[in-house]
Design a protein around this motif. Structure first.
Motif, PDB file in Angstrom:
ATOM      1  N   GLU A 178       0.820  -1.214   0.000  1.00 46.50           N
ATOM      2  CA  GLU A 178       0.000   0.000   0.000  1.00 46.50           C
ATOM      3  C   GLU A 178       0.854   1.265   0.000  1.00 46.50           C
ATOM      4  O   GLU A 178       0.416   2.309  -0.465  1.00 46.50           O
ATOM      5  N   ASN A 179       2.059   1.154   0.514  1.00 52.42           N
ATOM      6  CA  ASN A 179       2.962   2.297   0.598  1.00 52.42           C
ATOM      7  C   ASN A 179       4.077   2.234  -0.441  1.00 52.42           C
ATOM      8  O   ASN A 179       5.191   2.705  -0.196  1.00 52.42           O
ATOM      9  N   ASN A 180       3.750   1.662  -1.576  1.00 55.81           N
ATOM     10  CA  ASN A 180       4.667   1.607  -2.728  1.00 55.81           C
ATOM     11  C   ASN A 180       6.029   1.020  -2.389  1.00 55.81           C
ATOM     12  O   ASN A 180       7.061   1.521  -2.819  1.00 55.81           O
ATOM     13  N   ARG A 189       5.514  -6.636 -11.476  1.00 57.17           N
ATOM     14  CA  ARG A 189       4.274  -5.911 -11.194  1.00 57.17           C
ATOM     15  C   ARG A 189       3.044  -6.804 -11.249  1.00 57.17           C
ATOM     16  O   ARG A 189       2.078  -6.592 -10.514  1.00 57.17           O
ATOM     17  N   ARG A 191       2.922  -8.596  -7.953  1.00 54.40           N
ATOM     18  CA  ARG A 191       2.439  -7.662  -6.917  1.00 54.40           C
ATOM     19  C   ARG A 191       0.929  -7.493  -6.999  1.00 54.40           C
ATOM     20  O   ARG A 191       0.238  -7.487  -5.974  1.00 54.40           O
ATOM     21  N   ASN A 214       7.801   0.985   0.306  1.00 53.44           N
ATOM     22  CA  ASN A 214       8.690   1.885   1.034  1.00 53.44           C
ATOM     23  C   ASN A 214       8.853   1.354   2.454  1.00 53.44           C
ATOM     24  O   ASN A 214       7.899   1.343   3.235  1.00 53.44           O
TER      25      ASN A 214
END
Length: 70
Positions: free
Chosen positions: A18-20, A55, A58, A22
Motif C-alpha cells: 500500500e505504501n509503494n 508488477r 504484486r 517503502n
C-alpha cells in the motif's frame, strides 16, 4: 497464538504494498523498526517464492490480500 504470528507477515506485506514498497513509511505506520520490516518482507518473499519487482506478481498479491481481509 500461532495464528496471530502468521498474520503479522501478511499484514506487513499489505501495508508495504500500500505504501509503494517503502520500508520507512511501512515501519512508521506499523510502529516497528525498519529492520523488522525488511526481515518480514524477506521472509514473505522467501516463503511465497515471489519477486516483488514483478508488477503482475504484486497485483496478484494485492488482490489476494484484499480477498483475505474481506
Amino acid at each position: 497464538m500461532q495464528d496471530e504470528r502468521n498474520r503479522e507477515p501478511l499484514k506487513t506485506l499489505k501495508v508495504y504494498l500500500e505504501n509503494n514498497m517503502n520500508f520507512s513509511i511501512t515501519a512508521e505506520k506499523m510502529y516497528v523498526h525498519i529492520n523488522t520490516i525488511r526481515k518480514r518482507i524477506d521472509k514473505v518473499k522467501e516463503l511465497l517464492d515471489v519477486s516483488l519487482d514483478d508488477r503482475i506478481a504484486r497485483l496478484k498479491l494485492e488482490m489476494l490480500l484484499q480477498f483475505l481481509n474481506s
